[in-house]
Motif scaffolding. Structure first.
Motif, PDB file in Angstrom:
ATOM      1  N   LEU A 137       0.864  -1.186   0.000  1.00 40.60           N
ATOM      2  CA  LEU A 137       0.000   0.000   0.000  1.00 40.60           C
ATOM      3  C   LEU A 137       0.895   1.230   0.000  1.00 40.60           C
ATOM      4  N   VAL A 138       0.702   2.080  -0.997  1.00 41.14           N
ATOM      5  CA  VAL A 138       1.548   3.264  -1.166  1.00 41.14           C
ATOM      6  C   VAL A 138       0.695   4.515  -0.954  1.00 41.14           C
ATOM      7  N   GLY A 139       1.089   5.353   0.007  1.00 44.57           N
ATOM      8  CA  GLY A 139       0.394   6.623   0.236  1.00 44.57           C
ATOM      9  C   GLY A 139       1.058   7.713  -0.591  1.00 44.57           C
ATOM     10  N   LEU A 140       0.263   8.500  -1.289  1.00 46.48           N
ATOM     11  CA  LEU A 140       0.821   9.594  -2.108  1.00 46.48           C
ATOM     12  C   LEU A 140       0.578  10.909  -1.386  1.00 46.48           C
ATOM     13  N   LEU A 141       1.630  11.673  -1.206  1.00 46.79           N
ATOM     14  CA  LEU A 141       1.493  12.993  -0.587  1.00 46.79           C
ATOM     15  C   LEU A 141       2.125  14.018  -1.507  1.00 46.79           C
ATOM     16  N   LEU A 142       1.312  14.881  -2.059  1.00 46.52           N
ATOM     17  CA  LEU A 142       1.808  15.929  -2.953  1.00 46.52           C
ATOM     18  C   LEU A 142       1.402  17.260  -2.345  1.00 46.52           C
ATOM     19  N   GLY A 143       2.375  18.126  -2.091  1.00 46.45           N
ATOM     20  CA  GLY A 143       2.030  19.418  -1.504  1.00 46.45           C
ATOM     21  C   GLY A 143       3.277  20.148  -1.086  1.00 46.45           C
ATOM     22  N   SER A 144       3.068  21.174  -0.277  1.00 45.31           N
ATOM     23  CA  SER A 144       4.188  21.973   0.196  1.00 45.31           C
ATOM     24  C   SER A 144       4.223  21.879   1.720  1.00 45.31           C
ATOM     25  N   ASN A 145       5.404  21.662   2.261  1.00 43.68           N
ATOM     26  CA  ASN A 145       5.593  21.517   3.715  1.00 43.68           C
ATOM     27  C   ASN A 145       4.770  20.359   4.281  1.00 43.68           C
ATOM     28  N   LEU A 146       5.208  19.173   3.929  1.00 46.59           N
ATOM     29  CA  LEU A 146       4.456  17.958   4.297  1.00 46.59           C
ATOM     30  C   LEU A 146       4.895  17.380   5.639  1.00 46.59           C
ATOM     31  N   ARG A 147       5.649  18.157   6.385  1.00 45.08           N
ATOM     32  CA  ARG A 147       6.256  17.641   7.615  1.00 45.08           C
ATOM     33  C   ARG A 147       5.282  16.834   8.491  1.00 45.08           C
ATOM     34  N   VAL A 181       4.583   2.199   2.081  1.00 43.91           N
ATOM     35  CA  VAL A 181       5.510   3.125   1.434  1.00 43.91           C
ATOM     36  C   VAL A 181       4.779   4.455   1.294  1.00 43.91           C
ATOM     37  N   VAL A 182       5.517   5.564   1.446  1.00 43.80           N
ATOM     38  CA  VAL A 182       4.937   6.868   1.122  1.00 43.80           C
ATOM     39  C   VAL A 182       5.797   7.500   0.037  1.00 43.80           C
ATOM     40  N   LEU A 183       5.156   7.944  -1.027  1.00 46.02           N
ATOM     41  CA  LEU A 183       5.852   8.714  -2.059  1.00 46.02           C
ATOM     42  C   LEU A 183       5.467  10.171  -1.823  1.00 46.02           C
ATOM     43  N   ALA A 184       6.448  10.984  -1.478  1.00 43.53           N
ATOM     44  CA  ALA A 184       6.155  12.378  -1.117  1.00 43.53           C
ATOM     45  C   ALA A 184       6.828  13.319  -2.103  1.00 43.53           C
ATOM     46  N   VAL A 185       6.033  14.208  -2.680  1.00 41.39           N
ATOM     47  CA  VAL A 185       6.596  15.277  -3.507  1.00 41.39           C
ATOM     48  C   VAL A 185       6.299  16.568  -2.752  1.00 41.39           C
ATOM     49  N   ASP A 186       7.339  17.119  -2.136  1.00 45.05           N
ATOM     50  CA  ASP A 186       7.166  18.291  -1.269  1.00 45.05           C
ATOM     51  C   ASP A 186       7.806  19.475  -1.985  1.00 45.05           C
ATOM     52  N   ASP A 187       6.985  20.335  -2.555  1.00 45.87           N
ATOM     53  CA  ASP A 187       7.540  21.426  -3.366  1.00 45.87           C
ATOM     54  C   ASP A 187       6.601  22.636  -3.271  1.00 45.87           C
ATOM     55  N   PRO A 188       7.163  23.847  -3.113  1.00 45.63           N
ATOM     56  CA  PRO A 188       6.300  25.042  -3.023  1.00 45.63           C
ATOM     57  C   PRO A 188       5.379  25.192  -4.227  1.00 45.63           C
ATOM     58  N   ALA A 189       5.781  24.645  -5.387  1.00 38.95           N
ATOM     59  CA  ALA A 189       4.922  24.772  -6.577  1.00 38.95           C
ATOM     60  C   ALA A 189       3.601  24.031  -6.387  1.00 38.95           C
ATOM     61  N   LEU A 190       3.539  23.116  -5.407  1.00 41.80           N
ATOM     62  CA  LEU A 190       2.305  22.350  -5.185  1.00 41.80           C
ATOM     63  C   LEU A 190       1.422  22.983  -4.101  1.00 41.80           C
ATOM     64  N   ARG A 191       1.845  24.133  -3.597  1.00 44.23           N
ATOM     65  CA  ARG A 191       1.118  24.773  -2.498  1.00 44.23           C
ATOM     66  C   ARG A 191      -0.312  25.171  -2.890  1.00 44.23           C
ATOM     67  N   THR A 192      -0.482  25.505  -4.173  1.00 45.20           N
ATOM     68  CA  THR A 192      -1.786  26.054  -4.595  1.00 45.20           C
ATOM     69  C   THR A 192      -2.761  24.993  -5.104  1.00 45.20           C
ATOM     70  N   PHE A 193      -2.441  23.722  -4.946  1.00 48.50           N
ATOM     71  CA  PHE A 193      -3.328  22.634  -5.398  1.00 48.50           C
ATOM     72  C   PHE A 193      -3.677  22.786  -6.886  1.00 48.50           C
ATOM     73  N   HIS A 194      -2.719  23.247  -7.672  1.00 45.01           N
ATOM     74  CA  HIS A 194      -2.965  23.447  -9.107  1.00 45.01           C
ATOM     75  C   HIS A 194      -3.230  22.082  -9.746  1.00 45.01           C
ATOM     76  N   THR A 195      -4.476  21.886 -10.176  1.00 47.17           N
ATOM     77  CA  THR A 195      -4.892  20.549 -10.618  1.00 47.17           C
ATOM     78  C   THR A 195      -3.997  19.989 -11.724  1.00 47.17           C
TER      79      THR A 195
END
Ligand SMILES: Cc1cc2nc3c(=O)[nH]c(=O)nc-3n(C[C@H](O)[C@H](O)[C@H](O)COP(=O)(O)OP(=O)(O)OC[C@H]3O[C@@H](n4cnc5c(N)ncnc54)[C@H](O)[C@@H]3O)c2cc1C
Length: 378
Positions: A54-64, A77-91
């Motif tokens: 089971l893989v959890g996906l976390l896309l966003g900014s400041n996922l601490r 497993v967690v796949l995390a993409v932590d980037d300020p560009a994802l802060r606005t939930f741009h679809t």
């Protein structure tokens, strides 16, 4: 809006290459949302049945803190993409990111929440990866699926279970394509028990944002929080459901529905005070859509119960003036139902644990008096 063609072709997919169950997690107030914990439980069920991770996906900014929380609640497993560009939930940026991850890693299934955001992402992503989409599921099972028309067997296929229009449920398969894309209706699964010891045997992978320099025609200027709903039907132990029957007495004479709302509120407060049970008032779609003037600002879309409303699993559902149509019942997973209706053939009475053939305006005051006379908790 992008009009790009699907990135994958419709050429035959090698199903065996696709592994692991992905769940797209959302946050609320700096933690994983309650719905996301339910999604992890649903994903865990599928992953265990198919024998994969089971893989959890976390896309966003400041996922601490969020990846660890996802693991505590069931992810391997967690796949995390932590980037300020994802802060606005741009679809479109999120879809690009997910598409790139899918093309590289080939998951067996990807499940979103049936929230406004999850629904939008799931539909766009299914198109991009040329797969099918089953929305608003309430359960999943992994089964061998046999297609009699083509005399073809598809082993270990995810069965997507959702309410149907007329009958109780529909089962949907997407046997020829991967990943199977689905959405889960909040309220369908209880979250797993939190277990921090899982961290020792799980993995968090931090991934870079693909195509960071890409610009989009749509720019998010500002994020504004919607006012939070003050009804929490999903987590209530007791739900009192009001239907169109509150507009009249059992003899058909018109009644002011505010009276029924006041009775329901009195009952709610009594149950909360005496037994400490979280109690909420909901409504049938019939009542919500009727836009009854007297109930303006009191009953709204947030109160809607059923297939197109909120799915509830309380210990007790008290149905007042509700007929119990199939789409209404499809959203009620109560342990017990108490229904009051003057029509002895109303479907809700047939489905109820305790059926009262009568008028809610006569029964509820008596119920309140009886409960009031019972001893308090402790
Ligand atoms: C695609 C689709 C999706 C839908 N999804 C949903 C959904 O998610 N949820 C939902 O609720 N509906 C849904 N509906 C609507 C559904 O089919 C019904 O129309 C609706 O649920 C009826 O609401 P009701 O029970 O309040 O009203 P009614 O069916 O009009 O029933 C009112 C009941 O009150 C009883 N009554 C009358 N007077 C009294 C009294 N004094 N005391 C007690 N009882 C009394 C009557 O006998 C009657 O049984 C959907 C419909 C469609 C087509």
């Amino acid at each position: 809006m992008s009009t790009a063609a699907p990135a994958t072709t419709s050429a035959k997919v090698n199903l065996a290459e696709y592994r692991d169950v992905w769940v797209f997690l959302q946050r609320s107030d700096g933690r994983l949302s309650n719905d996301s914990l339910e999604l992890l439980a649903a994903g865990r069920k599928v992953a265990d049945q198919v024998g994969q991770k089971l893989v959890g996906l976390l896309l966003g900014s400041n996922l601490r803190g969020l990846p660890e929380e996802a693991i505590d609640y069931g992810a391997d497993v967690v796949l995390a993409v932590d980037d300020p560009a994802l802060r606005t939930f741009h679809t479109m940026r999120i879809i690009d990111t997910l598409e790139s991850m899918i093309l590289k890693r080939k998951p067996y299934a990807i499940i979103f929440l049936a929230t406004e955001f999850g629904r939008e992402l799931a539909a766009r992503l299914a198109y991009r990866v040329n797969s099918g989409l089953a929305t608003d599921n309430v359960d999943f099972e992994v089964q061998d699926y046999f297609n009699p028309k083509f005399n073809e067997m598809f082993p270990k296929t995810m069965t997507q279970v959702r309410p149907d229009f007329g009958s109780r449920v529909a089962k949907i398969w997407t046997p020829r394509h991967r990943p199977q894309v689905a959405t889960l209706k909040p309220g369908s699964f209880p979250p797993l028990q939190r277990d921090p010891s899982r961290r020792a045997r799980s993995k968090i992978e931090k991934l870079p944002l693909p195509r960071p320099g890409k610009s989009y025609a749509l720019t998010v200027k500002e994020l504004v929080d919607l006012p939070k709903s003050n009804v929490d039907l999903e987590h209530a132990s007791v739900v009192i459901g009001l239907g169109l029957g509150i507009l009249r007495g059992a003899d058909g004479s018109p009644r002011n529905p505010i009276e029924a709302y006041k009775l329901a509120t009195e009952l709610k407060e009594l149950i909360e005070r005496k037994w400490g049970l979280k109690t909420e008032i909901g409504a049938s779609r019939g009542l919500v859509m009727a836009n009854v003037r007297a109930l303006e600002g009191i009953i709204n879309r947030d109160h809607e119960l059923g297939q197109t409303g909120t799915l509830i699993s309380p210990d007790l559902y008290i149905a007042l003036g509700v007929s119990g149509s199939a789409p209404h019942r499809a959203g009620i997973r109560a342990k017990k139902i108490l229904a009051v209706n003057p029509d002895a053939n109303a479907p809700i009475l047939l489905a109820a644990t305790y059926s009262v053939v009568g008028d809610l305006y006569e029964f509820v005051p008596k119920l309140i008096d009886t409960l009031e006379a019972l001893p308090d908790k402790d």
